[in-house]
Design a protein around this motif. Sequence first.
Motif, PDB file in Angstrom:
ATOM      1  N   MET A 250       0.815  -1.208   0.000  1.00 19.59           N
ATOM      2  CA  MET A 250       0.000   0.000   0.000  1.00 19.59           C
ATOM      3  C   MET A 250       0.858   1.272   0.000  1.00 19.59           C
ATOM      4  SD  MET A 250      -3.216   0.762  -0.210  1.00 19.59           S
ATOM      5  CE  MET A 250      -4.699   1.491   0.484  1.00 19.59           C
ATOM      6  N   HIS A 251       2.000   1.255   0.725  1.00 21.25           N
ATOM      7  CA  HIS A 251       2.814   2.473   0.782  1.00 21.25           C
ATOM      8  C   HIS A 251       3.516   2.779  -0.552  1.00 21.25           C
ATOM      9  CE1 HIS A 251       5.575  -0.762   2.237  1.00 21.25           C
ATOM     10  NE2 HIS A 251       6.410  -0.169   1.400  1.00 21.25           N
ATOM     11  N   ASP A 252       3.515   1.807  -1.472  1.00 22.26           N
ATOM     12  CA  ASP A 252       4.085   2.055  -2.808  1.00 22.26           C
ATOM     13  C   ASP A 252       3.118   2.848  -3.696  1.00 22.26           C
ATOM     14  OD1 ASP A 252       6.423   0.495  -2.297  1.00 22.26           O
ATOM     15  OD2 ASP A 252       5.271  -1.327  -2.697  1.00 22.26           O
ATOM     16  N   ILE A 253       1.845   2.882  -3.301  1.00 21.59           N
ATOM     17  CA  ILE A 253       0.818   3.556  -4.110  1.00 21.59           C
ATOM     18  C   ILE A 253       0.911   5.063  -3.892  1.00 21.59           C
ATOM     19  CG2 ILE A 253      -1.690   3.762  -4.456  1.00 21.59           C
ATOM     20  CD1 ILE A 253      -0.650   1.037  -5.318  1.00 21.59           C
ATOM     21  N   ASP A 254       0.757   5.843  -4.973  1.00 19.22           N
ATOM     22  CA  ASP A 254       0.894   7.298  -4.876  1.00 19.22           C
ATOM     23  C   ASP A 254      -0.408   8.012  -4.523  1.00 19.22           C
ATOM     24  OD1 ASP A 254       3.722   7.527  -5.628  1.00 19.22           O
ATOM     25  OD2 ASP A 254       3.054   6.686  -7.535  1.00 19.22           O
ATOM     26  N   TYR A 255      -1.539   7.496  -4.979  1.00 17.68           N
ATOM     27  CA  TYR A 255      -2.826   8.133  -4.681  1.00 17.68           C
ATOM     28  C   TYR A 255      -3.936   7.135  -4.947  1.00 17.68           C
ATOM     29  CZ  TYR A 255      -3.283   8.993  -9.781  1.00 17.68           C
ATOM     30  OH  TYR A 255      -3.360   8.861 -11.147  1.00 17.68           O
ATOM     31  N   ARG A 256      -5.152   7.501  -4.507  1.00 15.71           N
ATOM     32  CA  ARG A 256      -6.301   6.598  -4.645  1.00 15.71           C
ATOM     33  C   ARG A 256      -7.443   7.330  -5.347  1.00 15.71           C
ATOM     34  NH1 ARG A 256      -7.372   6.313   1.345  1.00 15.71           N
ATOM     35  NH2 ARG A 256      -6.235   8.285   1.202  1.00 15.71           N
ATOM     36  N   ILE A 257      -8.202   6.595  -6.143  1.00 14.97           N
ATOM     37  CA  ILE A 257      -9.433   7.124  -6.738  1.00 14.97           C
ATOM     38  C   ILE A 257     -10.549   6.138  -6.405  1.00 14.97           C
ATOM     39  CG2 ILE A 257     -10.590   7.941  -8.825  1.00 14.97           C
ATOM     40  CD1 ILE A 257      -7.998   8.445 -10.130  1.00 14.97           C
ATOM     41  N   THR A 258     -11.666   6.661  -5.915  1.00 14.87           N
ATOM     42  CA  THR A 258     -12.742   5.782  -5.458  1.00 14.87           C
ATOM     43  C   THR A 258     -14.097   6.277  -5.963  1.00 14.87           C
ATOM     44  OG1 THR A 258     -13.336   6.989  -3.467  1.00 14.87           O
ATOM     45  CG2 THR A 258     -11.460   5.505  -3.301  1.00 14.87           C
ATOM     46  N   ASP A 259     -15.114   5.496  -5.618  1.00 16.97           N
ATOM     47  CA  ASP A 259     -16.495   5.825  -5.986  1.00 16.97           C
ATOM     48  C   ASP A 259     -17.228   6.542  -4.853  1.00 16.97           C
ATOM     49  OD1 ASP A 259     -16.452   3.702  -4.248  1.00 16.97           O
ATOM     50  OD2 ASP A 259     -17.862   2.455  -5.344  1.00 16.97           O
ATOM     51  N   LEU A 260     -16.519   7.045  -3.856  1.00 20.07           N
ATOM     52  CA  LEU A 260     -17.169   7.717  -2.726  1.00 20.07           C
ATOM     53  C   LEU A 260     -18.017   8.876  -3.233  1.00 20.07           C
ATOM     54  CD1 LEU A 260     -14.157   7.867  -0.226  1.00 20.07           C
ATOM     55  CD2 LEU A 260     -16.013   6.202  -0.284  1.00 20.07           C
ATOM     56  N   SER A 261     -19.269   8.955  -2.739  1.00 14.45           N
ATOM     57  CA  SER A 261     -20.172   9.967  -3.286  1.00 14.45           C
ATOM     58  C   SER A 261     -20.895  10.768  -2.214  1.00 14.45           C
ATOM     59  CB  SER A 261     -21.190   9.312  -4.220  1.00 14.45           C
ATOM     60  OG  SER A 261     -21.977   8.365  -3.517  1.00 14.45           O
ATOM     61  N   GLY A 262     -20.428  10.682  -0.963  1.00 16.12           N
ATOM     62  CA  GLY A 262     -21.014  11.539   0.065  1.00 16.12           C
ATOM     63  C   GLY A 262     -21.597  10.835   1.264  1.00 16.12           C
ATOM     64  N   GLU A 263     -21.768   9.524   1.188  1.00 20.48           N
ATOM     65  CA  GLU A 263     -22.367   8.809   2.325  1.00 20.48           C
ATOM     66  C   GLU A 263     -21.285   8.437   3.345  1.00 20.48           C
ATOM     67  OE1 GLU A 263     -26.174   6.419   1.237  1.00 20.48           O
ATOM     68  OE2 GLU A 263     -24.659   5.889  -0.235  1.00 20.48           O
ATOM     69  N   GLN A 264     -21.575   8.720   4.622  1.00 20.65           N
ATOM     70  CA  GLN A 264     -20.586   8.492   5.680  1.00 20.65           C
ATOM     71  C   GLN A 264     -20.156   7.028   5.765  1.00 20.65           C
ATOM     72  OE1 GLN A 264     -22.663  10.141   9.053  1.00 20.65           O
ATOM     73  NE2 GLN A 264     -22.564  12.208   8.180  1.00 20.65           N
ATOM     74  N   TYR A 265     -21.092   6.107   5.505  1.00 22.56           N
ATOM     75  CA  TYR A 265     -20.766   4.675   5.576  1.00 22.56           C
ATOM     76  C   TYR A 265     -19.555   4.357   4.710  1.00 22.56           C
ATOM     77  CZ  TYR A 265     -21.028  -0.318   4.440  1.00 22.56           C
ATOM     78  OH  TYR A 265     -20.708  -1.634   4.218  1.00 22.56           O
ATOM     79  N   TYR A 266     -19.552   4.835   3.457  1.00 25.16           N
ATOM     80  CA  TYR A 266     -18.475   4.474   2.519  1.00 25.16           C
ATOM     81  C   TYR A 266     -17.170   5.202   2.838  1.00 25.16           C
ATOM     82  CZ  TYR A 266     -21.783   1.705  -0.148  1.00 25.16           C
ATOM     83  OH  TYR A 266     -22.689   0.746  -0.530  1.00 25.16           O
ATOM     84  N   PHE A 267     -17.255   6.440   3.353  1.00 26.21           N
ATOM     85  CA  PHE A 267     -16.034   7.120   3.787  1.00 26.21           C
ATOM     86  C   PHE A 267     -15.413   6.390   4.982  1.00 26.21           C
ATOM     87  CE2 PHE A 267     -17.544  10.715   1.259  1.00 26.21           C
ATOM     88  CZ  PHE A 267     -16.345  11.214   0.748  1.00 26.21           C
ATOM     89  N   LYS A 268     -16.263   5.970   5.912  1.00 27.07           N
ATOM     90  CA  LYS A 268     -15.768   5.223   7.078  1.00 27.07           C
ATOM     91  C   LYS A 268     -15.099   3.919   6.622  1.00 27.07           C
ATOM     92  CE  LYS A 268     -17.284   2.915  11.332  1.00 27.07           C
ATOM     93  NZ  LYS A 268     -18.445   2.460  12.118  1.00 27.07           N
ATOM     94  N   GLU A 269     -15.744   3.232   5.662  1.00 28.95           N
ATOM     95  CA  GLU A 269     -15.178   1.980   5.164  1.00 28.95           C
ATOM     96  C   GLU A 269     -13.806   2.206   4.535  1.00 28.95           C
ATOM     97  OE1 GLU A 269     -16.700  -1.768   2.510  1.00 28.95           O
ATOM     98  OE2 GLU A 269     -16.951   0.218   1.619  1.00 28.95           O
ATOM     99  N   ALA A 270     -13.680   3.253   3.719  1.00 28.61           N
ATOM    100  CA  ALA A 270     -12.402   3.542   3.063  1.00 28.61           C
ATOM    101  C   ALA A 270     -11.320   3.867   4.092  1.00 28.61           C
ATOM    102  CB  ALA A 270     -12.568   4.702   2.082  1.00 28.61           C
ATOM    103  N   THR A 271     -11.698   4.597   5.145  1.00 32.83           N
ATOM    104  CA  THR A 271     -10.748   4.955   6.198  1.00 32.83           C
ATOM    105  C   THR A 271     -10.286   3.709   6.954  1.00 32.83           C
ATOM    106  OG1 THR A 271     -11.835   7.094   6.427  1.00 32.83           O
ATOM    107  CG2 THR A 271     -10.431   6.402   8.249  1.00 32.83           C
ATOM    108  N   LEU A 272     -11.241   2.835   7.292  1.00 33.20           N
ATOM    109  CA  LEU A 272     -10.893   1.587   7.994  1.00 33.20           C
ATOM    110  C   LEU A 272     -10.001   0.702   7.124  1.00 33.20           C
ATOM    111  CD1 LEU A 272     -14.360   0.670   9.567  1.00 33.20           C
ATOM    112  CD2 LEU A 272     -12.283   1.257  10.830  1.00 33.20           C
ATOM    113  N   ALA A 273     -10.339   0.592   5.839  1.00 27.54           N
ATOM    114  CA  ALA A 273      -9.551  -0.260   4.940  1.00 27.54           C
ATOM    115  C   ALA A 273      -8.128   0.270   4.805  1.00 27.54           C
ATOM    116  CB  ALA A 273     -10.224  -0.347   3.573  1.00 27.54           C
ATOM    117  N   LEU A 274      -7.973   1.587   4.759  1.00 30.47           N
ATOM    118  CA  LEU A 274      -6.630   2.172   4.683  1.00 30.47           C
ATOM    119  C   LEU A 274      -5.841   1.841   5.950  1.00 30.47           C
ATOM    120  CD1 LEU A 274      -4.565   3.968   3.234  1.00 30.47           C
ATOM    121  CD2 LEU A 274      -5.567   5.927   4.434  1.00 30.47           C
ATOM    122  N   ALA A 275      -6.483   1.995   7.111  1.00 32.31           N
ATOM    123  CA  ALA A 275      -5.802   1.703   8.382  1.00 32.31           C
ATOM    124  C   ALA A 275      -5.342   0.249   8.448  1.00 32.31           C
ATOM    125  CB  ALA A 275      -6.747   2.003   9.552  1.00 32.31           C
TER     126      ALA A 275
END
Length: 346
Positions: A250-275
């Motif tokens: 993961m630390h080799d990756i420079d940036y991320r692009i996702t389908d996040l569109s405003g719902e807190q559930y999906y932002f929380k999921e992305a944050t947890l997955a990154l951690a």
Amino acid sequence: MNHMPPIPIAIRRTGLVTSVGLSAPASCAAIRAKLTNPVETRFIDAEGERIMAHEVALEKPWRGRAKLARMAALAAQECLADVAPHLWDEIPLLLCVAEHERPGRLEGLDDLLFADLQDLLGARFSADSLVVAHGRVGALVALAQAQRLIGSQGVANVLVVAADSLLSWLTLGAYERGHRLLTAENSNGFIPGEGAGALLLGRPGGGDGLLCTGLGFGVEKAHIDSDEPLRADGLSAAIEAGLAQAQCAMHDIDYRITDLSGEQYYFKEATLALARTLRQRKESFDLWHPAECIGEAGAVAGVAALAVAQAACRGGYAPGPDVLVHMANDAGQRASAVMRFEGVEA
């Protein structure tokens, strides 16, 4: 068993039809500038307010499947501009549409839309063509299918086309009742959208392009409609599998692009997955979400993310050559793609 990584596949061309542009260059420039133009629809919410949406303006007020087919044809034509029409029948078309669980899903997406698109293009595509009905994860499912066709079956080119719209009353009504639309009364929601996108895929070589070096898939049991606690197991598994296939971390990756569109559930999921997947600290780790400009456009999300990455790399404004694209749909499917930009050798 064969544990060799699959051959990388390259994105040769992109096409995009969105509320902020009717081509990939126009859409990607608008997304880079964070331009957005939601408009009032003819639909009214429970508070008596008009529902806002990211609507694609075409020359005529087509609706339903007729509009999907026309948006898809525009994106496909943009992608196929350099391919002689007599060669199109050798190209498999992977058509990405709304998942079967989508409320208010249009009739004919699994059969008639494909025929509509062929008729508009005046073309017939290869017998290996498929309809991919997986909503937001569809483009990455199609990449996996293209990897098999190009890698093991020797197909030269694969065309991925996505077309979707959330702008029907049956769909909007269901999302509004579920408190999922962004309104004056609800900040935890998305602005619905529509559009189409296309990718022409082939073997690497012959110019600079974005290569898919790893794909991963997972299933989230604690999906958005479930009562289970969210730990991002499915997305973490999908990201880990994609990184493993690409033979990087993961630390080799420079940036991320996702389908996040405003719902807190999906932002929380992305944050947890990154951690759970980042083992070394990074100073900065950009997270791009084109939906802030084009809205929640369902199956178009994955193609839009890849087109944005291609434009950013070619335009020299990407944070680096390595990007992770990750997608999630409401039914619990999760997907990731590790992409690497290979520039032309000087």
